[in-house]
Design an enzyme around this catalytic site. Sequence first.
Site, PDB file in Angstrom:
ATOM      1  CG  HIS A 155     -17.772  18.868  15.673  1.00  0.00           C
ATOM      2  ND1 HIS A 155     -18.166  17.732  15.027  1.00  0.00           N
ATOM      3  CD2 HIS A 155     -16.700  18.542  16.434  1.00  0.00           C
ATOM      4  CE1 HIS A 155     -17.375  16.736  15.397  1.00  0.00           C
ATOM      5  NE2 HIS A 155     -16.476  17.195  16.242  1.00  0.00           N
TER       6      HIS A 155
ATOM      7  CG  ASP B 100     -10.081  21.158  20.499  1.00  0.00           C
ATOM      8  OD1 ASP B 100     -10.485  20.792  19.390  1.00  0.00           O
ATOM      9  OD2 ASP B 100      -9.247  20.521  21.180  1.00  0.00           O
TER      10      ASP B 100
ATOM     11  CG  HIS C 181      -8.117  16.892  14.355  1.00  0.00           C
ATOM     12  ND1 HIS C 181      -9.165  16.596  15.174  1.00  0.00           N
ATOM     13  CD2 HIS C 181      -7.546  15.706  14.034  1.00  0.00           C
ATOM     14  CE1 HIS C 181      -9.232  15.277  15.351  1.00  0.00           C
ATOM     15  NE2 HIS C 181      -8.253  14.710  14.670  1.00  0.00           N
TER      16      HIS C 181
END
Length: 381
Positions: free
Chosen positions: A266, A317, A227
């Site tokens: 994802h 990210d 995450h």
Amino acid sequence: MSQNDQEGKAPVRGLQDVVAGETRVSYVDGVNGMLIYNGYDVRELAEHTTFDEVVYLSWYGQLPTRSELASFRARLVSEMRLPSQVISMIRLAPAGAHPMDVLRTAVSALSMFDPESGDMSPAANERKLVRLLAQVMTIIADMHRVRSNESVVSPDPGLDIGDNFLYMFRGRQPDEEEKKAFDQLLLLHLDHGFNASTFAARVTASTLADMHAALATAIGTLKGSLHGGANERVMEMLDEIDHVDMVDSYIQGMLDNGKRIMGFGHRVYRVEDPRARVLRHWSERLCHRAAMADLYAISHRIEQVVLAQKGIYPNVDFYSATVQHALGIPRQYFTTLFAASRTAGWLAHVMEQYADNRLIRPTSKYIGGWNRKVVPIAERG
Ligand code: SDX
């Protein structure tokens, strides 16, 4: 003998595609690669609004007028201060403690020194929305200053909360391009449907636990490498690749060993994450102006190789790492900055849960034994 009341039902691993509730805060369109914040496309918001305008949208349901923004901005900045006991706690944290652990602990400590932490009235909760977002940013900035043996920096009333965050963290005023880049970084991280940390916050809020408790839950959940913790690991990966010519063999080696490439893939997006598209632009610009062009070149080559080999795209990210690095943020703080922005989204979801609540309590499929007879310890050998 009771029977498993879930007989024949298979659990949905990871709750993938399970609709676990309703929200107005955001919508993630994984098929078309779009992110909507309460009706607005995030790309349009990134282009034409600021982080604090979108915080206002997330909490109150519409973008602020100029006068509403001015007073909201002033309220946020005025709350960028901490109880002295919390600053002392930050100073006492071991030097090696991860910033996410210090942040989680400091938020828990805040609840003990906030006279309204247990007050769940709408007026107190609204005040805590503003106070907690401002204090989370201040905790992170002060933590870095204290650990760098620098004096903490007070907020500048002439700056908005995002610019102040960067100013208080680095100890120097951001220039116009840095302000724009950092504001968009915060705006893009603000919310993202029922991601793990947001859902965790909603579960906590559904028990009618207070906002500090829900925020501590969310921070703890975000830290995981699957995450929000991925951005720090992206930087570690980039550190291991000295030159763009090394990328292909490095990535192939990772994939051959079944390793996950941090910053890619994802649960929802089947095409490019719209946030990655904007952050790629800032990564290229900021890396070039910081004389780190090779870092961007390596990142971009990684993206091409992973897409070609695995057909997966960068998520928020991946380029967030080089944007933060080029802004002078040490990697161990990358996830705390994600948390700082997502605090606005988490608290919006907490308020939504309180407003139309039912305790979140799913069932499970029991796979343990049945009718086992107890042998008293004296006879168990
Ligand atoms: C965030 O949910 C959100 O919205 C989160 C977030 C937000 O804003 O809140 O968007 C922020 O958390 C982004 C994700 C950051 N995490 C990482 O970058 C860690 C690396 N990525 C993953 O491990 C993975 O992609 C997940 C965890 C993000 C999603 O995993 P899923 O949905 O459980 O998918 P999966 O693990 O079942 O993978 C499906 C296939 C697999 O192939 P097979 O084994 O079936 O052949 O895709 C492959 C995986 O091997 N795959 C990857 C990969 N991600 C998926 N292969 C290599 N590297 C990867 N990163």
